[in-house]
Write an enzyme that holds these catalytic residues in place. Sequence first.
Site, PDB file in Angstrom:
ATOM      1  N   TRP A 164       0.804  -1.213   0.000  1.00  0.00           N
ATOM      2  CA  TRP A 164       0.000   0.000   0.000  1.00  0.00           C
ATOM      3  C   TRP A 164       0.845   1.275   0.000  1.00  0.00           C
ATOM      4  CZ3 TRP A 164       2.000   2.080   4.292  1.00  0.00           C
ATOM      5  CH2 TRP A 164       2.448   1.220   5.282  1.00  0.00           C
ATOM      6  N   ASN A 165       2.156   1.189   0.166  1.00  0.00           N
ATOM      7  CA  ASN A 165       2.913   2.440   0.340  1.00  0.00           C
ATOM      8  C   ASN A 165       3.132   3.184  -0.976  1.00  0.00           C
ATOM      9  OD1 ASN A 165       4.641   0.374  -0.422  1.00  0.00           O
ATOM     10  ND2 ASN A 165       6.383   1.188   0.701  1.00  0.00           N
ATOM     11  N   LYS A 188      -2.829  -9.602  -6.560  1.00  0.00           N
ATOM     12  CA  LYS A 188      -3.631  -9.082  -5.439  1.00  0.00           C
ATOM     13  C   LYS A 188      -2.968  -7.797  -4.954  1.00  0.00           C
ATOM     14  CE  LYS A 188      -3.371  -9.806  -1.087  1.00  0.00           C
ATOM     15  NZ  LYS A 188      -3.487  -8.357  -0.764  1.00  0.00           N
ATOM     16  N   PRO A 190      -3.130  -4.019  -2.614  1.00  0.00           N
ATOM     17  CA  PRO A 190      -3.311  -3.706  -1.184  1.00  0.00           C
ATOM     18  C   PRO A 190      -4.757  -3.308  -0.893  1.00  0.00           C
ATOM     19  CG  PRO A 190      -2.299  -1.859  -2.312  1.00  0.00           C
ATOM     20  CD  PRO A 190      -2.511  -2.901  -3.363  1.00  0.00           C
ATOM     21  N   GLU A 191      -5.414  -4.034  -0.012  1.00  0.00           N
ATOM     22  CA  GLU A 191      -6.830  -3.763   0.274  1.00  0.00           C
ATOM     23  C   GLU A 191      -7.022  -2.390   0.905  1.00  0.00           C
ATOM     24  OE1 GLU A 191      -5.371  -6.656   0.732  1.00  0.00           O
ATOM     25  OE2 GLU A 191      -6.507  -7.872  -0.686  1.00  0.00           O
ATOM     26  N   GLY A 241       6.704  -6.445   0.292  1.00  0.00           N
ATOM     27  CA  GLY A 241       6.075  -6.237   1.592  1.00  0.00           C
ATOM     28  C   GLY A 241       7.078  -6.487   2.693  1.00  0.00           C
ATOM     29  N   GLU A 263      10.823  -8.512  -2.773  1.00  0.00           N
ATOM     30  CA  GLU A 263      11.272  -7.144  -2.443  1.00  0.00           C
ATOM     31  C   GLU A 263      10.759  -6.863  -1.038  1.00  0.00           C
ATOM     32  OE1 GLU A 263      13.063  -5.194  -4.291  1.00  0.00           O
ATOM     33  OE2 GLU A 263      12.913  -6.103  -6.268  1.00  0.00           O
ATOM     34  N   LEU A 264      11.634  -6.997  -0.051  1.00  0.00           N
ATOM     35  CA  LEU A 264      11.163  -6.966   1.338  1.00  0.00           C
ATOM     36  C   LEU A 264      11.618  -5.694   2.053  1.00  0.00           C
ATOM     37  CD1 LEU A 264      11.691 -10.767   1.985  1.00  0.00           C
ATOM     38  CD2 LEU A 264       9.734  -9.595   0.968  1.00  0.00           C
ATOM     39  N   GLU A 394      12.891  -2.099  11.501  1.00  0.00           N
ATOM     40  CA  GLU A 394      12.440  -1.089  10.542  1.00  0.00           C
ATOM     41  C   GLU A 394      11.231  -0.340  11.102  1.00  0.00           C
ATOM     42  OE1 GLU A 394      10.496  -2.831   7.172  1.00  0.00           O
ATOM     43  OE2 GLU A 394      11.039  -1.156   5.886  1.00  0.00           O
ATOM     44  N   GLU A 471      13.987  -5.555  -9.656  1.00  0.00           N
ATOM     45  CA  GLU A 471      12.974  -5.038 -10.577  1.00  0.00           C
ATOM     46  C   GLU A 471      13.574  -3.800 -11.232  1.00  0.00           C
ATOM     47  OE1 GLU A 471       9.565  -4.537  -7.975  1.00  0.00           O
ATOM     48  OE2 GLU A 471       8.861  -6.544  -8.493  1.00  0.00           O
TER      49      GLU A 471
END
Length: 489
Positions: A164-165, A188, A190-191, A241, A263-264, A394, A471
């Site tokens: 979502w960021n 899917k 981000p809700e 995420g 990508e964490l 973090e 990426e």
Amino acid sequence: MSATTITAGQKQSAAYETLALYIDGRFLGAEGRKTEPVYNPATGEVLAQLPHATRADLDAALAAAERAFATWSRTSPLERSAVLRKVADLARARAESIGRNITLDQGKPIAESVGEVQVCAEHAEWHAEECRRIYGRVIPARRHDVRQLVLREPVGVCTAFTPWNFPFNQAIRKMVAALGAGCTLVLKGPETAPSAVVALARLFHDAGLPAGCLNVVWGVPAEVSDYLIRSPIVRKVSFTGSIPVGKQLAALAGAHMKRGTWELGGHSPAIVFDDANVDQAATTLARFKTRNAGQVCVSPSRFYVQSGVYDRFAAKFIEVMRSTRVGDGLEKATQMGPLAHARRVDVMQAFVDDARSRGGEVVFGGARLASPGNFFSPTVVTGLPDDARLMTEEPFGPIAPLTPFTDPQDAIRRANSLPYGLAAYLFTESLKTATMAAGAIEAGMININHFGMALAETPFGGIKESGIGSEGGAETFDGYLVTKFVTHC
Ligand code: NAD
């Protein structure tokens, strides 16, 4: 410590995105499905209801992606490229309205939201260009009548989970890499900030992407990811995420021998040496620290400052943090919006509480702001031991711990002491120091005296627990291709 004032909120009136699933080329609304509310993090208002995919929807998306792969994987790179170029054009044309919706559901300042969409047009263009250059090679044979070929083919149906960021950026990167390579995708998003991904589905739809190549689903994240990753139709998983969730999904992907791009999170060190341009370093770092309210995986989050310039750096850094205008992202003057979720405010408070209990001094901020919405003050903490939570976990928020060092080797050792390895920031005017530190720091991306990452033409990715794979850049298709060797005589 002093409080930050908040710019006045603006009443929302105009329409928000019509939220939908996108399966086999069709946009599907609630129609009897479960829904969940989407909130404006600046006001707490409900913006819309997001439909969740049923099991039948997930099966339909997988079947559509499998069917579409049979033709899309054989579509010429020139045609794939044309669709991606059209997506870039449409993204630019719709950037204002898409950006406004991102600010409504994610909270970042409107200029950042619109900028996110515009920059992403470049990602679509880069992949449109690079997908025409997915070359194989010819290996000289041991016999003159033998030809040995190495072919690179699309891996198949992919599934992706995006955060979502940067809701537009993180999703389009996976879409253009998968589709450019000739793969098809079930994604899917981000809700909590879904408008950008629905807008992306509309862009691809309107750009003429054939039905089934891209499918967008929503639901309970753990349930959807579990179902999709286990599906025998899926050949590759891409996730952006947190590290804990990434490890869970990677373990599941591994159990089913699926390829993955991960990508964490990060906890990026910024090291400011005595010979740095101190004002520039402090201003650049403070501005980046508050960007997207610190909810950036590459946000500088541990600040090691050499003792000769520590006081000067801290004073300037605090001044810039203090001057940050916090408020509703729709207000033009706003430089930092709310945190994207109510739960993130509690997480920030817990970091501050831990810092205080470990002897840290909160020299600015340190509390939520008195206003509706998820606002937390830009915050500066000093005097923490290296094992305090802020120095080891973090924060993913607008909190900056500052700590001095004397010996550069000690700063590098402390920077490398955590399992993260995403980004790092070095400020020095010495080429020798820059070269030494860039070589010694364990991170996937090193920025010296400026921020220059995440461009379409440069690879983005971490090492250690921060992830696997890149990426963007020339590496971007690597995760979406398999190598096939052909020999004939
Ligand atoms: P979280 O770990 O609950 O979720 C992070 C993201 O993963 C969200 O988008 C969420 O929807 C998704 N997710 C969670 N469980 C999932 C599952 N089982 N399957 C598929 N997707 C799943 O944390 P949060 O509170 O939403 O976010 C805060 C943390 O997330 C931060 O500490 C940060 O490390 C991380 N994060 C990282 C990035 C990044 O760009 N690397 C982006 C957003 C969040």
